[in-house]
Design an enzyme around this catalytic site. Sequence first.
Site, PDB file in Angstrom:
ATOM      1  N   TYR A  68       0.827  -1.209   0.000  1.00  0.00           N
ATOM      2  CA  TYR A  68       0.000   0.000   0.000  1.00  0.00           C
ATOM      3  C   TYR A  68       0.862   1.260   0.000  1.00  0.00           C
ATOM      4  O   TYR A  68       1.824   1.387   0.766  1.00  0.00           O
ATOM      5  CB  TYR A  68      -0.921   0.032   1.232  1.00  0.00           C
ATOM      6  CG  TYR A  68      -1.541   1.381   1.451  1.00  0.00           C
ATOM      7  CD1 TYR A  68      -2.561   1.826   0.621  1.00  0.00           C
ATOM      8  CD2 TYR A  68      -1.065   2.245   2.429  1.00  0.00           C
ATOM      9  CE1 TYR A  68      -3.110   3.091   0.779  1.00  0.00           C
ATOM     10  CE2 TYR A  68      -1.603   3.514   2.602  1.00  0.00           C
ATOM     11  CZ  TYR A  68      -2.625   3.936   1.764  1.00  0.00           C
ATOM     12  OH  TYR A  68      -3.151   5.191   1.919  1.00  0.00           O
ATOM     13  N   GLY A  75      -5.071   5.889   0.205  1.00  0.00           N
ATOM     14  CA  GLY A  75      -6.395   5.937   0.808  1.00  0.00           C
ATOM     15  C   GLY A  75      -7.393   5.071   0.072  1.00  0.00           C
ATOM     16  O   GLY A  75      -7.143   3.887  -0.207  1.00  0.00           O
ATOM     17  N   ARG A 293      -9.223  28.706  49.378  1.00  0.00           N
ATOM     18  CA  ARG A 293      -9.180  27.516  50.233  1.00  0.00           C
ATOM     19  C   ARG A 293      -9.103  26.219  49.415  1.00  0.00           C
ATOM     20  O   ARG A 293      -8.448  25.253  49.818  1.00  0.00           O
ATOM     21  CB  ARG A 293     -10.421  27.502  51.121  1.00  0.00           C
ATOM     22  CG  ARG A 293     -10.429  26.415  52.154  1.00  0.00           C
ATOM     23  CD  ARG A 293     -11.570  26.455  53.150  1.00  0.00           C
ATOM     24  NE  ARG A 293     -12.651  27.371  52.877  1.00  0.00           N
ATOM     25  CZ  ARG A 293     -13.946  27.029  52.998  1.00  0.00           C
ATOM     26  NH1 ARG A 293     -14.285  25.807  53.349  1.00  0.00           N
ATOM     27  NH2 ARG A 293     -14.887  27.929  52.787  1.00  0.00           N
ATOM     28  N   ALA A 426     -13.767   9.700   0.804  1.00  0.00           N
ATOM     29  CA  ALA A 426     -14.635   8.667   0.226  1.00  0.00           C
ATOM     30  C   ALA A 426     -14.946   7.564   1.235  1.00  0.00           C
ATOM     31  O   ALA A 426     -15.034   6.388   0.890  1.00  0.00           O
ATOM     32  CB  ALA A 426     -14.006   8.087  -1.044  1.00  0.00           C
ATOM     33  N   ASN A 428     -13.171   6.222   3.374  1.00  0.00           N
ATOM     34  CA  ASN A 428     -12.066   5.359   3.798  1.00  0.00           C
ATOM     35  C   ASN A 428     -11.630   5.783   5.194  1.00  0.00           C
ATOM     36  O   ASN A 428     -11.556   4.960   6.108  1.00  0.00           O
ATOM     37  CB  ASN A 428     -10.904   5.469   2.803  1.00  0.00           C
ATOM     38  CG  ASN A 428      -9.684   4.687   3.266  1.00  0.00           C
ATOM     39  OD1 ASN A 428      -9.778   3.492   3.545  1.00  0.00           O
ATOM     40  ND2 ASN A 428      -8.544   5.350   3.339  1.00  0.00           N
ATOM     41  N   GLN A 429     -11.399   7.082   5.367  1.00  0.00           N
ATOM     42  CA  GLN A 429     -11.084   7.626   6.698  1.00  0.00           C
ATOM     43  C   GLN A 429     -12.418   7.974   7.383  1.00  0.00           C
ATOM     44  O   GLN A 429     -12.777   9.135   7.543  1.00  0.00           O
ATOM     45  CB  GLN A 429     -10.206   8.866   6.571  1.00  0.00           C
ATOM     46  CG  GLN A 429      -8.872   8.627   5.899  1.00  0.00           C
ATOM     47  CD  GLN A 429      -8.072   9.909   5.723  1.00  0.00           C
ATOM     48  OE1 GLN A 429      -8.346  10.933   6.334  1.00  0.00           O
ATOM     49  NE2 GLN A 429      -7.061   9.851   4.861  1.00  0.00           N
TER      50      GLN A 429
END
Length: 525
Positions: A68, A75, A293, A426, A428-429
């Site tokens: 890849y 992607g 405090r 598209a 993919n992510q």
Amino acid sequence: MAEHDLKDAEVGADAVVIGGRRLTIEDVVAVARHGAPVRLSDAPEWRERIARGAEFLRRHLAAGATVYGVNTGYGDACVVDVPMALVEALPLQLTRYHGCGMGEHLDDVSALAVIAARLNSLAYGLSGVRPVLLERLADLINHRVLPRIPAEGSVGASGDLTPLSYVAAALAGERDVRFRGALCEARDAWRALDREPLVLAPKEGLALMNGTAVMTGLACLAFTRAAQLARLAARLTALATVALDGRAAHFDALIFEAKPHAGQGDAAGWIRADLAGRPDTSGHRLQDRYSIRCAPHVIGVLCDALTWMRRDIENELNSANDNPLIDPDGERVLHGGNFYGGHIAFAMDGLKTAVANLADLMDRQLALLVDDKFNNGLPRNLTGASAARAPVNHGFKAVQISSSAWTAEALKHTMPASVFSRSTEAHNQDKVSMGTIAARDCLRVLQLTEQVAAAHALATVQAARLRLRGNAVTVIPAPLHDFMAEVATSSPFVDEDRALEQELRAMTERIAAGDFIANRHGDKS
């Protein structure tokens, strides 16, 4: 930060060594903020492993394997085969079409942190890059050839692709860089260094860009500034206690042993040390208001969070976070998702919330100091004017209004970025981390909180001086006395009203640089 352009022979024993060792947040900060050079490890086994990974990838491709991003498209286009005749051109194409970043450019400190993070990740030895690529990344740092990296355009998976394309492009001699104090084309910087731009080998463009270096580098810087602010908020609480004629007894050790959060105990201990020698009684209230405090309880949340944030930031820093991974030992190509920046996203979302709470705490303390209904006898708005001039002087009135505005903006930015994942490319992510947006948000919250701290510092020192003027026997312990003197170098006592913008800017810069507090374990030496 001073400009640096080191000759190779000048990279000596003070260098941060990359390769075969685990980097710390402090290592990245040393490079980014303090001018430390980097040096690649001399260990033969590490150098041999880096070379072996690149060689295996070359043989794997020559044998006809499909990898890849090396001989496929990127992607969603991973189904597109790239002919061998175009494989050499593919890395540069990747850098070019990702040259679409927008927004402000990262400053030099941030750019150095990003490059250091990317270099260390690739030096892990699972990215299949050549040794020369690591050497050129080291050159970017040591010779201050700093890519102009736009801050906007990353969704945090598949890594910080668009901003990191500017690092890859700089190595290839494309786009603008900052070099020797000026903007120039990257190829001209390399020519000045007597080097040729790097021809990226197959996968090297992807290895440079497909990772979490932007969010991780920024996270290292954010972590350090947050730790400084925690200590400073404790010091300002101690000084506000003195200025308000409050009670040191609220910080007794037994109270914090009874609720044993370590960071809360640390914060109380810092305040207690700063108040050492001050009487535990007050003539005004049995119990001070919550912003005094309960300050250790607020600061302590940040202190405790920093422990797990360090773990996650340094794990990310010391990881191989690109895709695919190239295993030089088992000679395998592993397609996965280590580019996903979820741990950094969650850490930065958490950090910005904890830091914004410091802004809110300090703003509330400042509100007490300027209000003569609550400040136990100090002049309205902390004016130092004479009685005759008091009607036309308003002291720190506008500073408190501005502090409130900065605090509100910091609180607004605490909306978590990590929950705003968007499906991109598209589908993919289709699940992404938003880690870089979270880190940028965190840095903005830090900037705003440092502005609040600057306002608080100037006002609280003014208040303590006014308390002394009204009661000469007021006890100001030595650490607080020294702090007041240090602040006075940037902002003298305000008697007649004057514009404080430049003094606030100077203080904010000093706070961000850690001038007042070296680290969470002790004072600046």
